[in-house]
Every structure is written in C-alpha cells, then in structure tokens.
Design a protein around this motif. Structure first.
Motif, PDB file in Angstrom:
ATOM      1  N   THR A 110       0.794  -1.170   0.043  1.00 13.52           N
ATOM      2  CA  THR A 110       0.062   0.030  -0.032  1.00 13.52           C
ATOM      3  C   THR A 110       0.827   1.347  -0.160  1.00 13.52           C
ATOM      4  O   THR A 110       0.695   2.276  -0.804  1.00 13.52           O
ATOM      5  CB  THR A 110      -0.886  -0.079   0.920  1.00 13.52           C
ATOM      6  N   HIS A 111       2.036   1.271   0.773  1.00 21.72           N
ATOM      7  CA  HIS A 111       2.811   2.542   0.816  1.00 21.72           C
ATOM      8  C   HIS A 111       3.686   2.662  -0.384  1.00 21.72           C
ATOM      9  O   HIS A 111       3.699   3.625  -1.054  1.00 21.72           O
ATOM     10  CB  HIS A 111       3.986   2.159   1.931  1.00 21.72           C
ATOM     11  N   PHE A 113       2.366   1.699  -3.444  1.00 27.14           N
ATOM     12  CA  PHE A 113       1.633   2.207  -4.579  1.00 27.14           C
ATOM     13  C   PHE A 113       1.000   3.745  -4.242  1.00 27.14           C
ATOM     14  O   PHE A 113       0.855   4.570  -5.082  1.00 27.14           O
ATOM     15  CB  PHE A 113       0.132   1.271  -4.698  1.00 27.14           C
ATOM     16  N   THR A 114       0.677   3.973  -2.875  1.00 28.62           N
ATOM     17  CA  THR A 114       0.006   5.097  -2.480  1.00 28.62           C
ATOM     18  C   THR A 114       0.936   6.379  -2.248  1.00 28.62           C
ATOM     19  O   THR A 114       0.859   7.389  -2.942  1.00 28.62           O
ATOM     20  CB  THR A 114      -0.882   4.985  -1.160  1.00 28.62           C
ATOM     21  N   ASP A 115       1.937   5.920  -1.435  1.00 31.06           N
ATOM     22  CA  ASP A 115       3.006   6.971  -1.301  1.00 31.06           C
ATOM     23  C   ASP A 115       4.237   7.086  -2.084  1.00 31.06           C
ATOM     24  O   ASP A 115       4.676   8.307  -2.091  1.00 31.06           O
ATOM     25  CB  ASP A 115       3.497   6.893   0.268  1.00 31.06           C
ATOM     26  N   GLY A 117       4.195   5.981  -5.332  1.00 30.77           N
ATOM     27  CA  GLY A 117       3.580   5.965  -7.021  1.00 30.77           C
ATOM     28  C   GLY A 117       4.110   4.897  -7.682  1.00 30.77           C
ATOM     29  O   GLY A 117       4.263   5.130  -9.087  1.00 30.77           O
ATOM     30  N   ALA A 167      -0.809  -1.016  -9.733  1.00 33.62           N
ATOM     31  CA  ALA A 167      -1.391  -0.227  -8.831  1.00 33.62           C
ATOM     32  C   ALA A 167      -2.801  -0.151  -8.953  1.00 33.62           C
ATOM     33  O   ALA A 167      -3.726  -0.007  -8.144  1.00 33.62           O
ATOM     34  CB  ALA A 167      -0.628   1.265  -9.194  1.00 33.62           C
ATOM     35  N   TRP A 170      -4.677  -2.800  -7.385  1.00 34.49           N
ATOM     36  CA  TRP A 170      -4.521  -2.778  -6.178  1.00 34.49           C
ATOM     37  C   TRP A 170      -5.631  -1.821  -5.550  1.00 34.49           C
ATOM     38  O   TRP A 170      -6.122  -2.117  -4.309  1.00 34.49           O
ATOM     39  CB  TRP A 170      -3.275  -2.363  -5.410  1.00 34.49           C
ATOM     40  N   THR A 171      -5.871  -0.541  -6.105  1.00 28.85           N
ATOM     41  CA  THR A 171      -6.772   0.319  -5.400  1.00 28.85           C
ATOM     42  C   THR A 171      -8.247   0.119  -5.967  1.00 28.85           C
ATOM     43  O   THR A 171      -9.074   0.642  -5.631  1.00 28.85           O
ATOM     44  CB  THR A 171      -6.247   1.756  -6.168  1.00 28.85           C
TER      45      THR A 171
END
Length: 172
Positions: A110-111, A113-115, A117, A167, A170-171
């Motif tokens: 999650t980190h 993908f989210t933080d 990029g 990504a 995942w989202t």
C-alpha cells in the motif's frame, strides 16, 4: 527513514541491536529453506540489512517487522527500480501462521502504490513455497509464470515463480 504501522505491527529500519534476532531466524533451516541467502548466515552477512535509506530508494531496503513490545519477528524488503518494485518477506518460525506476513506485506505494498507512486509490484518465489504463493494470491497478485530450473539454489537447479499486481488493480 520510513516507518509503517499496522494494527499489530511496526515496520521500522533494522538496527545493529536487531541483528542477533535476524541471524537466529535466518539460520533456522525451515525459515531459510526457500530463501536465497547463503547459509550459514553470519553477522557480517546480515549487517548489510541495516540501512537508514527510506523506502522507495533505488535498490533493496529492508524493514524489521516488530510486535508492540519491540520483538523483531521478521523482515520485509522493498527493492525499487524506477516505477516497479519487488517485495519479499521473512518471518521467524514462531511468528508464522498468525497473519503477520499478510499484514506486513499489505502495509508495504500500500505504501509503495499510494505514497511512492509505484506502478507494479512483483515477487519472485520458489514455487514449492506453497504458503507464500497462497499469500500472494490472497493479496491480489496474479501468477505470471514459472521459469523452470532457472537458478542454482544451494546446489540444486530450482524453478522461479513470478507474481505481480498493478497499482490499478490494488486500488480497484
């Protein structure tokens, strides 16, 4: 230095004080069975896991997986190369089977993908490691293929199974 937290775990940089614990589980034959490090692991060989580099730095960055009391029960790795990253996880035998690997990898991915990029996260495993293969599928990875006898592991030609998730998956 990046530290991640979950309801039960903290993923933090490894320190020199952690190395005896890391050395103990990395020398456990059941833990090391499908892992690529040389045996026996030595203090010198695990000392390279200590790094102040933030997650997402080019190359492999390790994080200790710790319980609320601070006990190191394993480590995770994020090997970032541009917009892609490879993940890995190792847990001490007594910490396996409690959902810690899933929780730690979920936080790490999650980190990424989210933080960070990252566009794609992948993992490369020995396909005989059925527990990790099942874990990756539960996390949403797809099996992308298996290369037969593609690397020499402790004197034996071994298959390599590739798993990945994008990504956008995942989202979704």
């Amino acid at each position: 230095m990046t530290t991640l937290t979950t309801p039960r775990l903290t993923l933090r940089p490894l320190t020199p004080d952690d190395l005896p614990s890391v050395l103990a589980y990395r020398n456990d034959p059941q833990v090391a069975q499908y892992q690529g490090w040389a045996l026996p692991a030595t203090l010198d060989s695990v000392a390279g896991l200590v790094s102040g580099a933030p997650l997402g730095s080019p190359g492999c960055v390790q994080r200790a997986v710790t319980l609320p009391g601070g006990e190191v029960i394993g480590d995770v790795a994020l090997n970032t190369q541009g917009s892609q990253a490879e993940v890995g996880v190792t847990l001490a035998r007594h910490a396996q089977g409690h959902g810690y690997a899933r929780e730690a990898l979920h936080a790490l991915i999650t980190h990424a993908f989210t933080d960070l990029g990252v566009h794609r996260v992948h993992a490369s495993i020995d396909p005989r490691n059925a527990a990790v293969a099942a874990l990756l599928i539960r996390l949403g990875f797809r099996h992308e293929g298996t290369s037969l006898q593609s690397y020499l592991h402790r004197g034996e030609w071994t298959d390599d199974a590739a798993y990945a998730v994008l990504a956008s998956e995942w989202t979704a």
